[in-house]
Design a protein around this motif. Structure first.
Motif, PDB file in Angstrom:
ATOM      1  N   LEU A 202       0.836  -1.079  -0.064  1.00 26.52           N
ATOM      2  CA  LEU A 202       0.055  -0.041   0.101  1.00 26.52           C
ATOM      3  C   LEU A 202       0.962   1.128  -0.013  1.00 26.52           C
ATOM      4  O   LEU A 202       2.101   1.052   0.202  1.00 26.52           O
ATOM      5  CB  LEU A 202      -0.963   0.036   1.106  1.00 26.52           C
ATOM      6  CG  LEU A 202      -2.011  -1.026   1.146  1.00 26.52           C
ATOM      7  CD1 LEU A 202      -2.574  -1.132   2.650  1.00 26.52           C
ATOM      8  CD2 LEU A 202      -3.106  -0.801   0.379  1.00 26.52           C
ATOM      9  N   PRO A 203       0.232   2.374  -0.286  1.00 29.67           N
ATOM     10  CA  PRO A 203       1.157   3.738  -0.007  1.00 29.67           C
ATOM     11  C   PRO A 203       1.681   3.860   1.169  1.00 29.67           C
ATOM     12  O   PRO A 203       1.137   3.551   2.270  1.00 29.67           O
ATOM     13  CB  PRO A 203       0.026   4.884  -0.570  1.00 29.67           C
ATOM     14  CG  PRO A 203      -1.069   3.987  -1.254  1.00 29.67           C
ATOM     15  CD  PRO A 203      -0.985   2.674  -0.782  1.00 29.67           C
ATOM     16  N   GLU A 204       3.015   4.236   1.269  1.00 27.42           N
ATOM     17  CA  GLU A 204       3.603   4.420   2.498  1.00 27.42           C
ATOM     18  C   GLU A 204       2.944   5.373   3.386  1.00 27.42           C
ATOM     19  O   GLU A 204       2.815   5.095   4.533  1.00 27.42           O
ATOM     20  CB  GLU A 204       5.060   5.320   2.227  1.00 27.42           C
ATOM     21  CG  GLU A 204       6.015   4.189   1.708  1.00 27.42           C
ATOM     22  CD  GLU A 204       5.990   4.276   0.160  1.00 27.42           C
ATOM     23  OE1 GLU A 204       6.765   3.696  -0.352  1.00 27.42           O
ATOM     24  OE2 GLU A 204       4.794   4.838  -0.582  1.00 27.42           O
ATOM     25  N   ASN A 205       2.073   6.321   2.993  1.00 29.17           N
ATOM     26  CA  ASN A 205       1.559   7.339   4.155  1.00 29.17           C
ATOM     27  C   ASN A 205       0.115   6.740   4.465  1.00 29.17           C
ATOM     28  O   ASN A 205      -0.645   7.388   4.893  1.00 29.17           O
ATOM     29  CB  ASN A 205       1.235   8.906   3.353  1.00 29.17           C
ATOM     30  CG  ASN A 205       0.409   8.787   2.090  1.00 29.17           C
ATOM     31  OD1 ASN A 205      -0.241   7.915   1.986  1.00 29.17           O
ATOM     32  ND2 ASN A 205       0.416   9.980   1.598  1.00 29.17           N
ATOM     33  N   PHE A 206      -0.450   5.445   3.919  1.00 29.80           N
ATOM     34  CA  PHE A 206      -1.461   4.935   4.245  1.00 29.80           C
ATOM     35  C   PHE A 206      -1.836   4.713   5.854  1.00 29.80           C
ATOM     36  O   PHE A 206      -2.618   4.578   6.379  1.00 29.80           O
ATOM     37  CB  PHE A 206      -1.671   3.525   3.513  1.00 29.80           C
ATOM     38  CG  PHE A 206      -3.134   3.112   3.184  1.00 29.80           C
ATOM     39  CD1 PHE A 206      -3.582   3.621   1.885  1.00 29.80           C
ATOM     40  CD2 PHE A 206      -3.723   2.332   4.068  1.00 29.80           C
ATOM     41  CE1 PHE A 206      -4.831   3.204   1.607  1.00 29.80           C
ATOM     42  CE2 PHE A 206      -5.098   1.934   3.592  1.00 29.80           C
ATOM     43  CZ  PHE A 206      -5.670   2.261   2.436  1.00 29.80           C
ATOM     44  N   ILE A 207      -0.647   4.442   6.317  1.00 30.82           N
ATOM     45  CA  ILE A 207      -0.260   4.285   8.053  1.00 30.82           C
ATOM     46  C   ILE A 207       0.680   5.294   8.594  1.00 30.82           C
ATOM     47  O   ILE A 207       1.354   5.963   7.665  1.00 30.82           O
ATOM     48  CB  ILE A 207      -0.185   2.816   8.223  1.00 30.82           C
ATOM     49  CG1 ILE A 207       1.229   2.448   7.445  1.00 30.82           C
ATOM     50  CG2 ILE A 207      -1.237   1.947   7.948  1.00 30.82           C
ATOM     51  CD1 ILE A 207       2.451   2.628   8.321  1.00 30.82           C
ATOM     52  N   TYR A 208       0.804   5.210   9.757  1.00 30.21           N
ATOM     53  CA  TYR A 208       1.963   6.350  10.303  1.00 30.21           C
ATOM     54  C   TYR A 208       2.717   5.384  11.160  1.00 30.21           C
ATOM     55  O   TYR A 208       2.255   4.661  12.037  1.00 30.21           O
ATOM     56  CB  TYR A 208       1.150   7.222  11.313  1.00 30.21           C
ATOM     57  CG  TYR A 208       2.158   8.138  11.940  1.00 30.21           C
ATOM     58  CD1 TYR A 208       3.003   9.069  11.133  1.00 30.21           C
ATOM     59  CD2 TYR A 208       2.611   8.039  13.218  1.00 30.21           C
ATOM     60  CE1 TYR A 208       3.839   9.914  11.849  1.00 30.21           C
ATOM     61  CE2 TYR A 208       3.637   8.696  13.946  1.00 30.21           C
ATOM     62  CZ  TYR A 208       4.143   9.640  13.132  1.00 30.21           C
ATOM     63  OH  TYR A 208       5.139  10.497  13.654  1.00 30.21           O
ATOM     64  N   ASN A 209       4.136   5.418  10.852  1.00 30.57           N
ATOM     65  CA  ASN A 209       4.924   4.471  11.234  1.00 30.57           C
ATOM     66  C   ASN A 209       5.750   5.345  12.477  1.00 30.57           C
ATOM     67  O   ASN A 209       6.218   6.295  12.567  1.00 30.57           O
ATOM     68  CB  ASN A 209       6.064   4.350  10.227  1.00 30.57           C
ATOM     69  CG  ASN A 209       7.194   3.464  10.619  1.00 30.57           C
ATOM     70  OD1 ASN A 209       7.323   2.995  11.978  1.00 30.57           O
ATOM     71  ND2 ASN A 209       8.193   3.089   9.879  1.00 30.57           N
ATOM     72  N   THR A 210       5.304   4.686  13.592  1.00 32.09           N
ATOM     73  CA  THR A 210       5.920   5.563  14.912  1.00 32.09           C
ATOM     74  C   THR A 210       7.427   5.020  15.101  1.00 32.09           C
ATOM     75  O   THR A 210       8.109   5.399  16.065  1.00 32.09           O
ATOM     76  CB  THR A 210       5.015   4.865  15.895  1.00 32.09           C
ATOM     77  OG1 THR A 210       5.145   3.553  16.170  1.00 32.09           O
ATOM     78  CG2 THR A 210       3.542   5.354  15.881  1.00 32.09           C
ATOM     79  N   GLY A 211       8.061   4.175  14.310  1.00 29.50           N
ATOM     80  CA  GLY A 211       9.430   3.377  14.623  1.00 29.50           C
ATOM     81  C   GLY A 211       9.246   2.207  15.309  1.00 29.50           C
ATOM     82  O   GLY A 211      10.283   1.598  15.585  1.00 29.50           O
TER      83      GLY A 211
END
Length: 468
Positions: A202-211
């Protein structure tokens, strides 16, 4: 069989829409406001059901076809009347100058400019850059009277509330696994040509990566299939919202939706828009509202990770995340840190884009920047910012013309609102200013809803009178 059936239904709907737009070209704007919000979701659903390749490309062209019908009707009417439908002003000449420069760059051989875009990329780049010009001039010719402006403001707000409601239901009720397997990733990759590396493709900004390797946060993408595109609609809707009691619950839903897109730049843009409206209407209270929006945005950056719906990485996702971390260095999950991946990416792209325009002021030609380059496999000369992307394609002159045109439209809307005291036009001035601010760090006109609707609304309200 699915493609034949889809094309048959499409032909009937398009014929009906074409007739309606021919009879009353302003209808196109209502169709775009609602239709472009749902466009990606509908196209992805058709792809999942076997409508792919050329048939789906034909269906995707509905927006351009309706635009052509509306332009043709205005042109025919102008020929019959023997005069232009409006008196061109400086802002219109700037639009024409920018459009003419884009067309010139489409004809200049890429080899003469150092560009590497193929014919397909040039055509995509031409469409990307010229659509706002055509839509703007179309609605300058049509104009929007007071009743039309009010109806469109309600339509935008109702659409934003519906998009927000669907998106909120999605993030809490639908698993991310469903999104990984429902064909959306393949639609973006195989039909549109984007090389995304987010969870499940999916597009990278579909979710938020908190690390965190344990989980990520869900963002509201709704029917746009993009948190940013959804956020832009909501910013415009909130600034255009009618000053009526019925608008309050719709605006509240849209604002909550905006928060769940977790688009920090959009919240800042909303504050910018509110300050513009405050200046236009001489309403200091709106400056306080803008300050509250900024404060809420800062607080939300801390609260959202604690209450947002979460999802879990796949093994393939984690492998890619580790490779990216090795390549780019350590990152921060703090949404306000300059080491946060999204913020870092935007800043890096902006700096590189400025450097490109300064060192290659003649531009590389159409198709060498932004989404166009990404989806056609062309080496990317600039990304993210509309100003640097246009500079990388059409040179420093193109970037300056784009900036001058945008500022002229904003100044015209402010002047129109002050002269007539129209709340809707003041809201449009705020919305247009917010979009210009967003364009510093993102490709706003790469979002068809913005390119068609925001520039159409701006053109229709520019130099309008309250009584008209």
């Amino acid at each position: 069989m699915p493609a034949a059936l889809a094309l048959a239904v499409y032909a009937v709907l398009l014929a009906g829409g074409g007739v309606a737009v021919w009879r009353r070209p302003t209808v196109a704007l209502y169709v775009w406001v609602v239709g472009l919000a749902a466009h990606n979701a509908v196209m992805a659903a058709l792809y999942a059901r076997g409508v792919r390749g050329a048939p789906l490309t034909a269906i995707q062209a509905w927006k351009e076809i309706l635009l052509a019908v509306a332009v043709a009707r205005v042109g025919v009417d102008a020929l019959r009347a023997g005069r232009l439908p409006f008196r061109p002003r400086a802002v219109d000449w700037l639009a024409l100058a920018f459009g003419a420069l884009v067309c010139l760059y489409a004809l200049v051989p890429q080899s003469a400019l150092g560009g590497l875009a193929d014919r397909k990329a040039v055509v995509y780049g031409l469409r990307h850059d010229v659509v706002p010009v055509v839509v703007f001039l179309l609605f300058r010719a049509l104009g929007l009277d007071r009743a039309e402006r009010r109806r469109l403001a309600w339509t935008v707000l109702a659409t934003a509330a519906a998009v927000a409601a669907l998106g909120l239901a999605d993030v809490y009720l639908i698993s991310i696994d469903w999104w990984r397997g429902n064909g959306v990733a393949d639609y973006f990759r195989k039909q549109l040509g984007y090389d995304y590396h987010g969870t499940g493709g999916l597009p990278e900004n579909f979710i938020y990566n908190t690390g965190s390797e344990a989980h990520f946060l869900r963002r509201l993408v709704s029917v746009f299939l993009s948190p940013l595109a959804a956020a832009y609609l909501m910013v415009v809707a909130l600034l255009l919202a009618p000053r009526r009691l019925l608008a309050v619950p719709l605006a509240a839903v849209a604002f909550v939706g905006l928060l769940y897109t977790f688009s920090r730049s959009s919240l800042l843009a909303l504050a910018v828009g509110l300050v513009i409206v405050a200046a236009v209407r001489r309403a200091p209270a709106l400056v306080a509202v803008a300050a509250v929006v900024v404060a809420v945005g800062i607080g939300w950056a801390s609260v959202f990770p604690k209450i947002a719906p979460t999802g879990h990485w796949t093994k393939a996702d984690l492998v890619y995340q580790h490779e990216t971390a090795k390549r780019n260095g350590p990152s921060s999950g703090n949404a306000l840190s300059d080491r946060e991946p999204s913020i870092r990416s935007h800043l890096a792209s902006l700096k590189e884009g400025i450097r490109t325009v300064v060192h290659h002021p003649q531009g590389y030609g159409l198709g060498n920047a932004g989404q166009t380059a990404s989806r056609t496999g062309t080496p990317l000369k600039a990304g993210e910012s509309n100003y640097t992307e246009l500079g990388a394609e059409t040179g420093l002159l193109g970037s300056l013309l784009w900036l001058a045109w945008g500022l002229a439209v904003l100044a015209g809307l402010i002047g129109t609102a002050r002269a007539g005291g129209s709340a809707t036009i003041a809201g449009m001035a705020g919305a247009f200013g917010a979009v210009l601010a967003l364009a510093v760090q993102t490709d706003v006109i790469g979002d068809p809803w913005v390119a068609y609707c925001v520039w159409g609304l701006a053109g229709g309200m520019l130099f309008a009178t309250v009584e008209a």
